[in-house]
Enzyme design. Structure first.
Site, short mmCIF file in Angstrom:
data_model
loop_
_atom_site.label_atom_id
_atom_site.label_comp_id
_atom_site.label_asym_id
_atom_site.label_seq_id
_atom_site.Cartn_x
_atom_site.Cartn_y
_atom_site.Cartn_z
N GLY A 10 18.40 19.77 -45.52
CA GLY A 10 18.33 18.35 -45.85
C GLY A 10 17.34 18.02 -46.94
N GLY A 11 16.73 19.06 -47.51
CA GLY A 11 15.80 18.83 -48.63
C GLY A 11 16.49 18.08 -49.77
N ASP A 26 16.42 25.09 -46.32
CA ASP A 26 15.00 24.93 -46.65
C ASP A 26 14.15 25.91 -45.85
OD1 ASP A 26 15.29 22.64 -48.46
OD2 ASP A 26 16.12 21.70 -46.67
N ASP A 32 26.16 27.64 -47.84
CA ASP A 32 25.20 26.56 -48.10
C ASP A 32 23.78 27.14 -48.15
OD1 ASP A 32 24.07 24.07 -48.45
OD2 ASP A 32 24.89 23.19 -46.61
N GLY A 33 22.90 26.43 -48.79
CA GLY A 33 21.49 26.82 -48.84
C GLY A 33 20.74 26.34 -47.61
N GLU A 69 26.54 18.07 -44.60
CA GLU A 69 26.42 19.53 -44.47
C GLU A 69 26.66 19.96 -43.02
OE1 GLU A 69 23.26 20.55 -48.05
OE2 GLU A 69 22.48 19.93 -46.12
#
Ligand code: 5RP
Length: 231
Positions: A98-99, A87, A84-85, A106
């Site tokens: 959560g952006g 922020d 996952d990415g 997630e």
């Protein structure tokens, strides 16, 4: 491809090195996670056998479009690896996420995984979390009371700043799970653990975007190459 898009693809390709045949994958949300899905799809078409549990309707739609097999967390409740990415990521692998508004799913998916691998461009690495506004997912009922309770909990920790209801156009942004998001601009969060605990004490808070103790590794891409952070 723009330079930013190239870095996301680079991080996604590096993450593929952690994916093994037969794995049950958590698949994140956002532009970097999407870059990962694209390179994963190529590998799946070449014969890699994996199943993904996605963290948003948006990622689910992309996986379906590209032919990446998916399942739900109900049928596959334990995962080997989530990719996952983020922020923001600090050197202790604490994250703000959560952006893209998918923080609740997630976090549930990351917590159901043996390992969470973060993929990002190197600009996401920070000394102190908080420059990126912290997304806080809240129930719509009693929203104003929840807002005030969060403000008080934060003030008790010496944190102040604007909290803005996220919008999509003229309407409030609604998450895939039907909640609202407040974006809290605290600027600096020196003690993310304390803030996490305090936010969880507020009944209207469904979840927040501080991910602590979940990520085991981060792959950060820059024009100089890949930097890896480990817990
Ligand atoms: C979505 C997220 C994303 O992972 C985060 O916002 C990073 O997104 P991007 O890769 O587009 O910069 O937490 O809820």
């Amino acid at each position: 491809m723009t330079d930013a898009a190239k870095l996301k693809t680079m991080a996604g390709e590096a993450a593929l090195g952690h994916v093994e045949d037969g794995m049950r994958l958590g698949i994140g949300t956002g532009s970097t996670a999407e870059a990962f899905v694209r390179v994963l799809a190529d590998r799946v078409h070449a014969g890699l056998d994996v199943v993904g549990v996605t963290t948003s309707d948006r990622t689910e739609a992309l996986c379906r479009e590209l032919g990446v097999p998916t399942a739900t967390l109900e049928t596959v409740p334990q995962l080997d690896l989530t990719i996952d990415g983020a922020d923001e990521v600090d050197d202790r692998l604490r994250l703000i996420k959560g952006g893209g508004g998918a923080l609740l799913r997630e976090k549930i998916v990351a917590a159901a995984s043996d390992r969470m691998l973060v993929i990002a461009d190197a600009s996401k690495k920070v000394d102190t979390l908080g420059a990126f506004p912290l997304p806080i997912e809240i129930n719509g009922f009693g929203m104003m009371a929840t807002y005030l309770a969060i403000q008080k909990a934060a003030a008790n920790l010496g944190l102040e700043g604007d909290m803005i209801l996220r919008r999509r156009g003229a309407d409030p942004f609604i998450t895939d799970s039907g909640h609202l998001i407040l974006d809290a601009s605290f600027s600096r969060i020196p003690d993310p653990e304390a803030l996490s605990q305090a936010l969880h004490q507020v009944p209207g808070v469904v979840e927040h975007g501080l991910f602590i103790g979940l990520a085991s590794e981060a792959i950060l891409a820059s024009e100089n190459g890949i930097e890896t952070l480990t817990a």
